[in-house]
Design an enzyme around this catalytic site. Structure first.
Site, PDB file in Angstrom:
ATOM      1  N   ARG A 166       0.917  -1.205   0.103  1.00 55.12           N
ATOM      2  CA  ARG A 166      -0.108   0.053   0.007  1.00 55.12           C
ATOM      3  C   ARG A 166       0.950   1.101  -0.037  1.00 55.12           C
ATOM      4  O   ARG A 166       2.010   1.165   0.135  1.00 55.12           O
ATOM      5  CB  ARG A 166      -0.984  -0.009   1.216  1.00 55.12           C
ATOM      6  CG  ARG A 166      -1.927  -1.016   1.490  1.00 55.12           C
ATOM      7  CD  ARG A 166      -2.689  -1.021   2.683  1.00 55.12           C
ATOM      8  NE  ARG A 166      -3.354  -2.012   3.049  1.00 55.12           N
ATOM      9  CZ  ARG A 166      -3.610  -2.781   4.013  1.00 55.12           C
ATOM     10  NH1 ARG A 166      -3.228  -2.462   5.110  1.00 55.12           N
ATOM     11  NH2 ARG A 166      -4.411  -3.957   3.963  1.00 55.12           N
ATOM     12  N   ARG A 259     -10.332   3.537   6.087  1.00 56.40           N
ATOM     13  CA  ARG A 259      -8.869   3.312   6.093  1.00 56.40           C
ATOM     14  C   ARG A 259      -8.555   3.559   4.550  1.00 56.40           C
ATOM     15  O   ARG A 259      -7.461   3.930   4.253  1.00 56.40           O
ATOM     16  CB  ARG A 259      -8.415   1.819   6.422  1.00 56.40           C
ATOM     17  CG  ARG A 259      -6.891   1.727   6.469  1.00 56.40           C
ATOM     18  CD  ARG A 259      -6.533   0.447   7.138  1.00 56.40           C
ATOM     19  NE  ARG A 259      -6.699  -0.810   6.128  1.00 56.40           N
ATOM     20  CZ  ARG A 259      -6.565  -1.977   6.534  1.00 56.40           C
ATOM     21  NH1 ARG A 259      -6.257  -2.128   7.677  1.00 56.40           N
ATOM     22  NH2 ARG A 259      -7.039  -3.019   5.579  1.00 56.40           N
ATOM     23  N   ARG A 270     -12.846  -9.286   2.886  1.00 55.45           N
ATOM     24  CA  ARG A 270     -12.549  -9.150   4.172  1.00 55.45           C
ATOM     25  C   ARG A 270     -13.685  -9.177   5.172  1.00 55.45           C
ATOM     26  O   ARG A 270     -13.379  -9.841   6.175  1.00 55.45           O
ATOM     27  CB  ARG A 270     -11.728  -7.718   4.299  1.00 55.45           C
ATOM     28  CG  ARG A 270     -10.306  -7.871   3.650  1.00 55.45           C
ATOM     29  CD  ARG A 270      -9.436  -6.792   3.819  1.00 55.45           C
ATOM     30  NE  ARG A 270      -8.013  -7.004   3.002  1.00 55.45           N
ATOM     31  CZ  ARG A 270      -7.088  -7.022   3.642  1.00 55.45           C
ATOM     32  NH1 ARG A 270      -6.734  -6.406   4.749  1.00 55.45           N
ATOM     33  NH2 ARG A 270      -5.940  -7.029   2.732  1.00 55.45           N
TER      34      ARG A 270
HETATM   35  N1  LIG Z   1     -10.597   2.111  18.615  1.00 54.47           N
HETATM   36  C1  LIG Z   1     -10.570   2.606  17.252  1.00 54.47           C
HETATM   37  N2  LIG Z   1     -11.616   3.529  16.952  1.00 54.47           N
HETATM   38  C2  LIG Z   1     -11.635   4.061  15.745  1.00 54.47           C
HETATM   39  N3  LIG Z   1     -10.777   3.847  14.626  1.00 54.47           N
HETATM   40  C3  LIG Z   1      -9.970   2.793  14.893  1.00 54.47           C
HETATM   41  C4  LIG Z   1      -9.555   2.332  16.284  1.00 54.47           C
HETATM   42  N4  LIG Z   1      -8.567   1.417  16.041  1.00 54.47           N
HETATM   43  C5  LIG Z   1      -8.122   1.427  14.765  1.00 54.47           C
HETATM   44  N5  LIG Z   1      -8.611   2.595  14.045  1.00 54.47           N
HETATM   45  C6  LIG Z   1      -8.927   2.864  12.656  1.00 54.47           C
HETATM   46  O1  LIG Z   1      -9.379   1.402  11.902  1.00 54.47           O
HETATM   47  C7  LIG Z   1      -8.650   1.374  10.873  1.00 54.47           C
HETATM   48  C8  LIG Z   1      -7.922  -0.116  10.536  1.00 54.47           C
HETATM   49  O2  LIG Z   1      -7.179  -0.140  11.668  1.00 54.47           O
HETATM   50  P1  LIG Z   1      -5.784  -1.175  11.448  1.00 54.47           P
HETATM   51  O3  LIG Z   1      -5.024  -0.944  10.118  1.00 54.47           O
HETATM   52  O4  LIG Z   1      -4.953  -0.975  12.621  1.00 54.47           O
HETATM   53  O5  LIG Z   1      -6.697  -2.543  11.457  1.00 54.47           O
HETATM   54  P2  LIG Z   1      -5.743  -3.940  11.237  1.00 54.47           P
HETATM   55  O6  LIG Z   1      -6.827  -4.908  12.321  1.00 54.47           O
HETATM   56  O7  LIG Z   1      -4.400  -4.029  11.611  1.00 54.47           O
HETATM   57  O8  LIG Z   1      -6.344  -4.368   9.791  1.00 54.47           O
HETATM   58  P3  LIG Z   1      -5.660  -5.440   8.713  1.00 54.47           P
HETATM   59  O9  LIG Z   1      -5.784  -6.586   9.404  1.00 54.47           O
HETATM   60  O10 LIG Z   1      -6.390  -5.335   7.692  1.00 54.47           O
HETATM   61  O11 LIG Z   1      -4.303  -5.063   8.745  1.00 54.47           O
HETATM   62  C9  LIG Z   1      -7.614   2.396  10.666  1.00 54.47           C
HETATM   63  O12 LIG Z   1      -7.915   3.668  10.046  1.00 54.47           O
HETATM   64  C10 LIG Z   1      -7.250   2.827  11.974  1.00 54.47           C
HETATM   65  O13 LIG Z   1      -6.846   4.339  12.148  1.00 54.47           O
HETATM   66  N1  LIG Z   2      -1.143 -16.423   8.963  1.00 53.71           N
HETATM   67  C1  LIG Z   2      -0.561 -14.911   8.732  1.00 53.71           C
HETATM   68  N2  LIG Z   2      -1.396 -13.685   8.748  1.00 53.71           N
HETATM   69  C2  LIG Z   2      -0.827 -12.591   8.484  1.00 53.71           C
HETATM   70  C3  LIG Z   2       0.633 -12.633   8.531  1.00 53.71           C
HETATM   71  N3  LIG Z   2       1.107 -11.170   8.305  1.00 53.71           N
HETATM   72  C4  LIG Z   2      -0.456 -10.475   8.156  1.00 53.71           C
HETATM   73  N4  LIG Z   2      -1.274 -11.428   8.387  1.00 53.71           N
HETATM   74  C5  LIG Z   2      -2.758 -11.037   8.454  1.00 53.71           C
HETATM   75  O1  LIG Z   2      -3.065 -10.969   7.123  1.00 53.71           O
HETATM   76  C6  LIG Z   2      -4.171 -10.041   7.266  1.00 53.71           C
HETATM   77  C7  LIG Z   2      -4.487  -8.976   6.230  1.00 53.71           C
HETATM   78  O2  LIG Z   2      -3.479  -8.004   6.375  1.00 53.71           O
HETATM   79  P1  LIG Z   2      -3.262  -6.852   5.625  1.00 53.71           P
HETATM   80  O3  LIG Z   2      -1.868  -6.100   5.976  1.00 53.71           O
HETATM   81  O4  LIG Z   2      -3.214  -7.043   4.104  1.00 53.71           O
HETATM   82  O5  LIG Z   2      -4.300  -5.818   5.897  1.00 53.71           O
HETATM   83  C8  LIG Z   2      -4.439  -9.433   8.761  1.00 53.71           C
HETATM   84  O6  LIG Z   2      -5.621 -10.242   9.255  1.00 53.71           O
HETATM   85  C9  LIG Z   2      -3.064  -9.879   9.289  1.00 53.71           C
HETATM   86  O7  LIG Z   2      -3.117 -10.091  10.635  1.00 53.71           O
HETATM   87  C10 LIG Z   2       1.523 -13.553   8.493  1.00 53.71           C
HETATM   88  O8  LIG Z   2       2.526 -13.505   8.524  1.00 53.71           O
HETATM   89  N5  LIG Z   2       0.717 -14.849   8.633  1.00 53.71           N
END
Ligand SMILES: Nc1ncnc2c1ncn2[C@@H]1O[C@H](COP(=O)(O)OP(=O)(O)OP(=O)(O)O)[C@@H](O)[C@H]1O
Ligand SMILES: Nc1nc2c(ncn2[C@@H]2O[C@H](COP(=O)(O)O)[C@@H](O)[C@H]2O)c(=O)[nH]1
Length: 383
Positions: A166, A259, A270
């Site tokens: 991204r 996001r 998703r």
């Molecule tokens: N408690 C919260 N309240 C509102 N918005 C939130 C909160 N926590 C995270 N966000 C927002 O929600 C969006 C998704 O968060 P984030 O990218 O950390 O999710 P993630 O679980 O890591 O997703 P992925 O598994 O796709 O990587 C972001 O834009 C973030 O700023």
């Molecule tokens: N099994 C695994 N899942 C992973 C790993 N690294 C990330 N993740 C999961 O993928 C989704 C999507 O991530 P995104 O960055 O494309 O939004 C998220 O649920 C991550 O937790 C891995 O090494 N192994």
């Protein structure tokens, strides 16, 4: 050529002998260095005693640089403990995994006999933390806060993925962005602790991603999906498993859309997967803790509380020998139900080193591909 042969003293054999063999169940493991190989690689052969057939296994993990002589003994019929003589203790401990969950899994994948080297590391370390939860719940946001506030305490396990970067994502920092053929090859070579097909791409945690963080003395944080969490649970890596839930499905959808990193089609995929992941969050024995990420600051405070729960582990460190450098070199003397006795090889009285150490067998039961950490050793007597 002209190099000294590797010698092992083996369980039930009183003195060192050139037959570098360890019997485990119906098999005899022969471990030695290739005589005609300038690179001194370690050769491993397995004899099936029932069929009298020999197999040369696929060898995974980082090979030790065994130089002169070693002592070896089997542990739980799962591993062979090898201690190299003439080397500080913490540098000298190696485990050849022969029947661990990791080896069994690799055997299935490859369809061949497999063994794997793992380096033994003395001292209790903090368990890695696996954080799972549906896409968009805020895992990455919480982890980023943790890394910013405690850069010397926590380290992020940088996963590999086949998805495209991204905007603002940096290769080697957020992910190792990789080709499908490359990740498939690395997986087949046993370089991954876990991997899964997630939202149409392959994601995986390399053994090195976890080990490099732990080697820096930091606590490793893994952000992986539920399938990955299951695989890590089944592996020999002892970790803490946290599932992050959204306050509601509607709020999850709102965050994912806000996001702005996915197409509508990807968002739908998703969200479908999110329902399945939320269903699995209560799977018995999978997650240790559930955290609801409603208010971000409140959730972050709760996460920090969870991560200090097992800080007390380190209190017992004085009981064990934390740094092998301060000790003499040792070899294996004997084994009972709970401990392996190690004797000092040479007269190290001047160093104040113990002449006898006891290695707690239960501390060898866990471990991980790469390193077997948390080995507990106590001193029995000193000169
Ligand atoms: N408690 C919260 N309240 C509102 N918005 C939130 C909160 N926590 C995270 N966000 C927002 O929600 C969006 C998704 O968060 P984030 O990218 O950390 O999710 P993630 O679980 O890591 O997703 P992925 O598994 O796709 O990587 C972001 O834009 C973030 O700023
Ligand atoms: N099994 C695994 N899942 C992973 C790993 N690294 C990330 N993740 C999961 O993928 C989704 C999507 O991530 P995104 O960055 O494309 O939004 C998220 O649920 C991550 O937790 C891995 O090494 N192994």
């Amino acid at each position: 050529m002209g190099e000294e042969a590797v010698e092992f003293s083996v369980e039930k054999v009183a003195t060192d002998c050139k037959q570098n063999t360890v019997d485990v169940g119906d098999k005899t493991y022969v471990i030695g260095r290739s005589d005609d190989d300038s690179k001194s690689s370690i050769i491993i052969k397995i004899l099936d005693k029932q069929t009298q057939t020999w197999v040369v296994p696929t060898v995974l993990g980082t090979q030790p640089t065994l130089t002169k002589s070693q002592s070896a003994i089997s542990v739980f019929d799962e591993k062979i403990l090898i201690i190299e003589k003439g080397v500080p203790l913490n540098e000298s401990i190696w485990l050849l995994e022969i029947e661990t969950p990791f080896v069994k899994q690799q055997r299935k994948i490859k369809g061949t006999e497999v063994v794997s080297w793992s380096k033994g590391v003395i001292g209790v370390g903090q368990k890695p933390v696996v954080i799972s939860g549906p896409s968009g719940v805020g895992k990455g946001t919480l982890i980023a806060k943790l890394m910013k506030d405690y850069p010397s305490k926590f380290g992020f396990s940088v996963s590999h993925t086949t998805r495209s970067p991204r905007e603002k994502e940096i290769d080697g920092v957020h992910y190792h962005f990789t080709e499908r053929s490359k990740i498939d090859k690395d997986i087949s070579e046993g370089k991954f602790l876990e991997f899964a097909h997630v939202h149409g791409n392959v994601y995986g945690t390399s053994i090195e991603a976890v080990e490099s963080v732990t080697d820096e003395g930091k606590r490793c944080i893994l952000d992986i999906d539920v399938q990955g969490a299951r695989s890590v649970r089944a592996s020999s890596l002892e970790a803490i498993f946290i599932f992050v839930c959204p306050p509601s499905f509607e709020e999850l959808e709102k965050r994912l859309r806000a996001r702005g990193t996915e197409t509508e089609e990807q968002i739908q995929k998703r969200l479908r997967n999110a329902r399945a992941e939320l269903d699995q969050s209560n799977s018995p024995g999978l997650f240790d803790h559930l955290l609801v990420n409603d208010d971000l600051e409140a959730c972050y405070e709760n996460l920090k509380k969870l991560l200090t729960l097992d800080d007390s582990q380190e209190d017992s460190i004085d009981f064990y020998i934390k740094d092998g450098k301060q000790t003499a070199s040792y070899s294996i003397m004997s084994k009972n139900d709970s401990e392996i006795l190690l004797q000092s090889e040479t007269n190290e009285a001047k160093n104040g080193a113990a002449s006898l150490l006891a290695l707690d067998l239960s501390s060898l039961s866990g471990g991980a591909p790469g390193r077997t950490r948390g080995l507990k050793i106590r001193s029995i007597n000193s000169f």
